[in-house]
Design a protein around this motif. Structure first.
Motif, PDB file in Angstrom:
ATOM      1  N   HIS A   1       5.999  -4.802   7.695  1.00  0.00           N
ATOM      2  CA  HIS A   1       4.570  -5.419   7.679  1.00  0.00           C
ATOM      3  C   HIS A   1       3.394  -4.502   6.856  1.00  0.00           C
ATOM      4  O   HIS A   1       2.555  -5.103   6.166  1.00  0.00           O
TER       5      HIS A   1
ATOM      6  N   GLY B   1       0.193 -10.496   2.574  1.00  0.00           N
ATOM      7  CA  GLY B   1       0.641  -9.124   2.714  1.00  0.00           C
ATOM      8  C   GLY B   1      -0.604  -8.609   3.160  1.00  0.00           C
ATOM      9  O   GLY B   1      -1.924  -8.726   2.719  1.00  0.00           O
TER      10      GLY B   1
ATOM     11  N   ASN C   1       7.054 -12.565   3.333  1.00  0.00           N
ATOM     12  CA  ASN C   1       6.614 -11.625   4.305  1.00  0.00           C
ATOM     13  C   ASN C   1       7.478 -11.242   5.346  1.00  0.00           C
ATOM     14  O   ASN C   1       7.070 -11.038   6.526  1.00  0.00           O
TER      15      ASN C   1
ATOM     16  N   TYR D   1       7.302  -5.993   1.054  1.00  0.00           N
ATOM     17  CA  TYR D   1       6.735  -6.774   1.988  1.00  0.00           C
ATOM     18  C   TYR D   1       7.628  -7.965   2.260  1.00  0.00           C
ATOM     19  O   TYR D   1       7.625  -8.525   3.424  1.00  0.00           O
TER      20      TYR D   1
ATOM     21  N   MET E   1       5.512  -3.212  -3.889  1.00  0.00           N
ATOM     22  CA  MET E   1       5.227  -4.759  -3.063  1.00  0.00           C
ATOM     23  C   MET E   1       6.482  -5.748  -2.761  1.00  0.00           C
ATOM     24  O   MET E   1       6.518  -6.449  -1.808  1.00  0.00           O
TER      25      MET E   1
ATOM     26  N   LEU F   1      -0.891  -7.182  -4.481  1.00  0.00           N
ATOM     27  CA  LEU F   1      -0.413  -7.646  -2.998  1.00  0.00           C
ATOM     28  C   LEU F   1       0.196  -9.157  -3.122  1.00  0.00           C
ATOM     29  O   LEU F   1      -0.642  -9.991  -3.472  1.00  0.00           O
TER      30      LEU F   1
END
Ligand code: NOJ
Length: 535
Positions: free
Chosen positions: A287, A319, A283, A279, A276, A315
């Motif tokens: 992607h 994301g 963000n 990301y 994670m 997440l």
């Protein structure tokens, strides 16, 4: 839940991976090529996918079948020419699809001019472009780091009296991403393809790109067992997933952001919590860090439900989720879970919340093909012959029809084709209403048309010893119930909830499509249904 029902193309996408060597041969040399892919675009359009990811097509000595690149801005003659590539790109775009290339930043080929210059002398201006190190004080490699493909990660260079590091083959020396010159040159390579109009990149081994600055030894893996790859003897805590790699990922992302709507996908095999991080905290990283949970989770409803919950829960806000069912490095889904379950697997992949990635041939249930010892090509198989690790079985040519060599080539293919090709091929499955291929097509279409299946909320209903069920919904819009029987015995999905009544939209047994159900749904073994719920 994302309320955005006008997502970017890739948030709406279904990605299809092509291993170019094995898709379609157009010049009868036994190897797939770009013109071959062009001739099969109609099929992909018919199937309904909207993005194609190509494994590497650049000039390469092919020690690792294209993942050893000797020129990042050209096309290997095996696959065609730059003119063929331009044709492919424009044909893909004309059909409303997107093209994603494989970018291999961690290492080059040992034949790349950068490496040839780097190893020419210690004084070479390119010396610091790779990872060179003196021997350990007592002699031998600088530390204990291993190569994924077996043996030490260090190779001695007699000429300059130092070792260089290679996380994969010795013919794949690792670049030194701490060097700003390397960064700038690699980013310009991205720009070269982005300027051409390529829609994004799948970035190879993203988590390998930076290594510990102090070159500390990796610790022993206490869970190592003899049947595991030799690389797993150690835990790669100092040779992969270093905190500094994120800066590189963010910079790479900024290059893509110079262009509208391009996608960056990261190939990252890490535990979910670590994945994670890629990301980015805003963000601003990949992607789509590839989610490989389905490649290894035991095919049991409770374990799959737990994997989905773990992923959904981890997440980051904003994301985009994604799910991968197969690739050119792992056993095919049909061989992993058995052919009886391939329809259920298709239904799972295409109804989960997350962009699905399909591996070519899985849509017709291609199996891993046993390759006799003297025909093995994959270096991973050749280097560890006693461990059954060759990736050739999942890379065999696409089975198009019942003609010679399954319609792949008129010459002897580079890898043998499954003996079952006269029975199992695209042409036959196209004509068969009950086929896996037609199921894939229906699922793809429904997912594309229904935002609830694409980006709607995921709500687990039940997971027991036999089946998993869940709802996908956009509140106030539409709701779907998915019930998947992962066992081979009948399953009775019972509910007293009135809200779970509706109409079966897609079933692995097409006879059930259109049925109105309420209360109990009786499923055959290996059956799955997608039901449109009444509001
Ligand atoms: C990951 C690729 O998917 C695999 O095929 C390759 O061998 C390694 N990276 C090294 O590039």
């Amino acid at each position: 839940m994302s309320k955005n029902i006008n997502p970017l193309w890739w948030q709406n996408g279904i990605i299809y991976q092509i291993y170019p060597r094995s898709y379609q041969d157009s010049n009868n040399d036994g190897l797939g090529d770009l013109q071959g892919i062009i001739s099969r675009l109609e099929y992909l359009h018919w199937l309904g996918i909207n993005a194609i990811w190509l494994s590497p097509i650049y000039p390469s000595p092919m020690k690792d079948f294209g993942y050893d690149i000797s020129n990042y801005t050209d096309i290997d003659p095996v696959f065609g020419t730059m003119a063929d590539f331009d044709l492919l790109l424009s044909a893909v775009h004309r059909m409303g699809m997107k093209l994603i290339l494989d970018f291999v930043p961690n290492h080059t080929s040992d034949q790349h001019p950068w490496f040839l210059a780097s190893k020419s002398s210690k004084e070479s201006p390119k010396r610091e472009w790779y990872i060179w190190h003196d021997p350990a004080p007592e002699g031998g490699p600088p530390n204990n780091w291993l190569s994924v493909f077996g043996g030490s990660g260090w190779e001695w260079d007699e000429h300059t009296g130092q070792y260089y590091y290679h996380g994969f083959l010795k013919e794949q020396p690792d670049l030194n991403w701490r060097n700003p010159e390397v960064q700038e040159n690699m980013f310009n390579i991205l720009r070269f393809w982005l300027d051409k109009g390529v829609d994004g990149f799948r970035v190879d081994v993203m988590w390998h790109m930076i290594k510990d600055a102090q070159f500390r030894d990796n610790p022993i893996n206490p869970g190592y067992r003899a049947e595991m790859p030799t690389y797993d003897r150690l835990l790669p805590v100092y040779s992969t997933d270093q905190p500094e790699v994120l800066d590189i990922v963010f910079k790479m992302r900024r290059v893509l952001d110079e262009y509208p709507e391009r996608v960056m996908i990261g190939e990252i095999y890490l535990p979910i919590q670590r994945l994670m991080i890629y990301y980015g905290d805003k963000n601003n990283g990949a992607h789509l860090p590839f989610n490989f949970l389905l490649l290894s989770v035991p095919w049991e409803p409770i374990k799959i439900a737990a994997a989905i919950a773990e992923y959904e829960g981890a997440l980051p806000p904003g994301g985009s989720p994604n799910w991968v069912m197969g690739n050119h490095d792992r056993p095919r889904i049909s061989s992993r879970i058995g052919s009886g379950q391939t329809k259920v697997a298709a239904m799972l992949l295409l109804t989960l919340r997350g962009i699905p990635t399909l591996y070519y041939g899985d849509e017709i249930g291609m199996r891993d093909v046993p390759i006799p010892f003297d025909e093995v090509q994959d270096p991973q198989g050749l280097n560890m012959p006693d461990k059954n690790l060759s990736r050739d079985p999942c890379r065999t040519p696409m089975q198009w029809n019942a003609e010679m060599n399954a319609g792949f080539s008129e010459s002897k293919p580079w890898l043998r084709i499954d003996k079952n090709y006269t029975l199992n091929n695209v042409d036959r499955q196209k004509a068969d209403h009950y086929s896996l291929l037609n199921l894939y097509r229906k699922l793809i279409r429904l997912r594309t048309e229904e935002p609830a299946l694409n980006i709607g909320r995921y709500i687990q209903v039940c997971a027991d010893d036999q089946a998993i069920s869940y709802i996908r919904e956009i509140e106030g819009s539409s709701r779907f119930l998915v019930v998947l029987n992962l066992s081979h015995r009948p399953y009775y999905f019972k509910t007293t909830q009135k809200t779970l009544s509706g109409r079966i939209e897609i079933s692995t047994l097409p006879e059930m499509e259109g049925m109105i159900t309420q209360g109990t749904i009786e499923l055959d073994g290996d059956q799955g249904v997608v039901m449109r719920l009444d509001q």
